[in-house]
Design a protein around this motif. Structure first.
Motif, mmCIF file in Angstrom:
data_model
loop_
_atom_site.group_PDB
_atom_site.id
_atom_site.type_symbol
_atom_site.label_atom_id
_atom_site.label_comp_id
_atom_site.label_asym_id
_atom_site.label_seq_id
_atom_site.Cartn_x
_atom_site.Cartn_y
_atom_site.Cartn_z
ATOM 1 N N UNK A 1 27.361 23.303 11.477
ATOM 2 C CA UNK A 1 26.291 23.148 10.481
ATOM 3 C C UNK A 1 25.336 22.023 10.856
ATOM 4 N N UNK A 2 25.786 21.097 11.702
ATOM 5 C CA UNK A 2 24.934 19.986 12.115
ATOM 6 C C UNK A 2 24.155 20.236 13.378
ATOM 7 N N UNK A 3 24.219 21.477 13.902
ATOM 8 C CA UNK A 3 23.542 21.820 15.145
ATOM 9 C C UNK A 3 22.327 22.689 14.870
ATOM 10 N N UNK A 4 21.183 22.296 15.400
ATOM 11 C CA UNK A 4 19.949 23.078 15.287
ATOM 12 C C UNK A 4 19.668 23.744 16.627
ATOM 13 N N UNK A 5 19.723 25.076 16.661
ATOM 14 C CA UNK A 5 19.393 25.810 17.879
ATOM 15 C C UNK A 5 17.876 25.793 18.064
ATOM 16 N N UNK A 6 17.418 25.394 19.258
ATOM 17 C CA UNK A 6 15.970 25.307 19.459
ATOM 18 C C UNK A 6 15.482 26.073 20.694
ATOM 19 N N UNK A 7 16.388 26.752 21.392
ATOM 20 C CA UNK A 7 15.940 27.505 22.555
ATOM 21 C C UNK A 7 17.088 28.232 23.226
ATOM 22 N N UNK A 8 16.724 29.214 24.027
ATOM 23 C CA UNK A 8 17.697 29.983 24.804
ATOM 24 C C UNK A 8 17.153 30.138 26.218
ATOM 25 N N UNK B 1 10.797 27.791 27.033
ATOM 26 C CA UNK B 1 9.884 28.886 26.684
ATOM 27 C C UNK B 1 9.240 29.515 27.910
ATOM 28 N N UNK B 2 9.248 28.826 29.037
ATOM 29 C CA UNK B 2 8.499 29.310 30.199
ATOM 30 C C UNK B 2 9.341 29.551 31.439
ATOM 31 N N UNK B 3 10.544 29.030 31.491
ATOM 32 C CA UNK B 3 11.328 29.086 32.726
ATOM 33 C C UNK B 3 11.773 30.510 33.029
ATOM 34 N N UNK B 4 11.716 30.886 34.298
ATOM 35 C CA UNK B 4 12.127 32.221 34.743
ATOM 36 C C UNK B 4 13.563 32.161 35.265
ATOM 37 N N UNK B 5 14.296 33.276 35.196
ATOM 38 C CA UNK B 5 15.694 33.268 35.652
ATOM 39 C C UNK B 5 15.868 32.746 37.066
ATOM 40 N N UNK B 6 14.987 33.177 37.979
ATOM 41 C CA UNK B 6 15.130 32.758 39.372
ATOM 42 C C UNK B 6 14.814 31.275 39.577
ATOM 43 N N UNK B 7 14.209 30.634 38.583
ATOM 44 C CA UNK B 7 13.971 29.199 38.663
ATOM 45 C C UNK B 7 15.210 28.401 38.260
ATOM 46 N N UNK B 8 16.162 29.083 37.630
ATOM 47 C CA UNK B 8 17.389 28.432 37.190
ATOM 48 C C UNK B 8 18.522 28.579 38.199
#
Length: 217
Positions: free
Chosen positions: A105-112, A18-25
């Protein structure tokens, strides 16, 4: 379990997303124009040795990234829909099913995570985070594309003895993991490295331990 249905150990990853910036990746960020949209599924499950990640090893005969361990994923197809909407999520799940045979169906997406760029192939990649709340069988669906599919315990990824720095003939250096008889490097290792760091799971490791990559890498 958290109020979102995630195990407590996965909450640090959800918070970081929720907080990470592109340049931190990564220092490789998408160009303003161009690039082919793609998505990968970073799937966390619970195995015999605790939290684990699902990875695959690409076939050695592929034109790009041959033989490399990677996350399941690939380019968006027209049926995936709008890349600015849920198209990337659908692409990540569809590609994971096509490559590993898992049941989406068994996968819960929780972030991008923020979109990143792979200069060598021109892909603009969105890492999609998933919780494998209902694990299913997996295998290399098409041996022409996928050599094998395997899981890696997070405890092995955080073990300093399994970490190293790769040195590419071009001079580029990056993090790597020696796990499950594989050398995980490049884009995949870079994302894993940042997730471990921002989730607070990283342990001090010897960055002077080098692995030289073949010139074909």
């Amino acid at each position: 379990m958290s109020d979102k249905g995630l195990p407590e150990w996965l909450e640090p990853v959800a918070r970081a997303a929720r907080t990470i910036a592109p340049e931190q990746l990564s220092r490789f960020l998408p160009p303003e124009h161009g690039g082919r949209q793609a998505a990968v599924l970073i799937l966390f499950g619970e195995g015999e040795r605790g939290p684990e990640l699902l990875l695959m090893e690409r076939s050695g005969s592929l034109r790009s990234h041959a033989g490399q361990p990677s996350f399941p994923g690939g380019a968006l197809d027209p049926e995936d829909g709008d890349p600015e909407g849920d198209g990337l999520l659908r692409a990540a799940l569809r590609e994971a099913e096509e490559e590993t045979g898992l049941d989406p169906a068994g996968v819960q997406i929780f972030g991008v995570l923020p979109r990143l760029y792979i200069p060598v192939s021109g892909f603009v990649v969105t890492p999609v985070l998933g919780w494998w709340r209902a694990p299913s069988a997996f295998h290399a669906v098409d041996p022409a594309e996928t050599a094998r599919v395997f899981t890696v315990p997070v405890v092995d990824l955080t073990n300093p003895a399994n970490r190293a720095t790769t040195v590419h003939p071009s001079g580029h250096r990056g993090p790597a993991f020696l796990v499950e008889s594989a050398l995980v490097w490049g884009f995949t290792a870079g994302v894993i490295d940042r997730i471990l760091h921002f989730a607070g799971w990283e342990k001090p490791w010897d960055r002077a331990k080098h692995v030289t990559l073949d010139w074909r890498a």
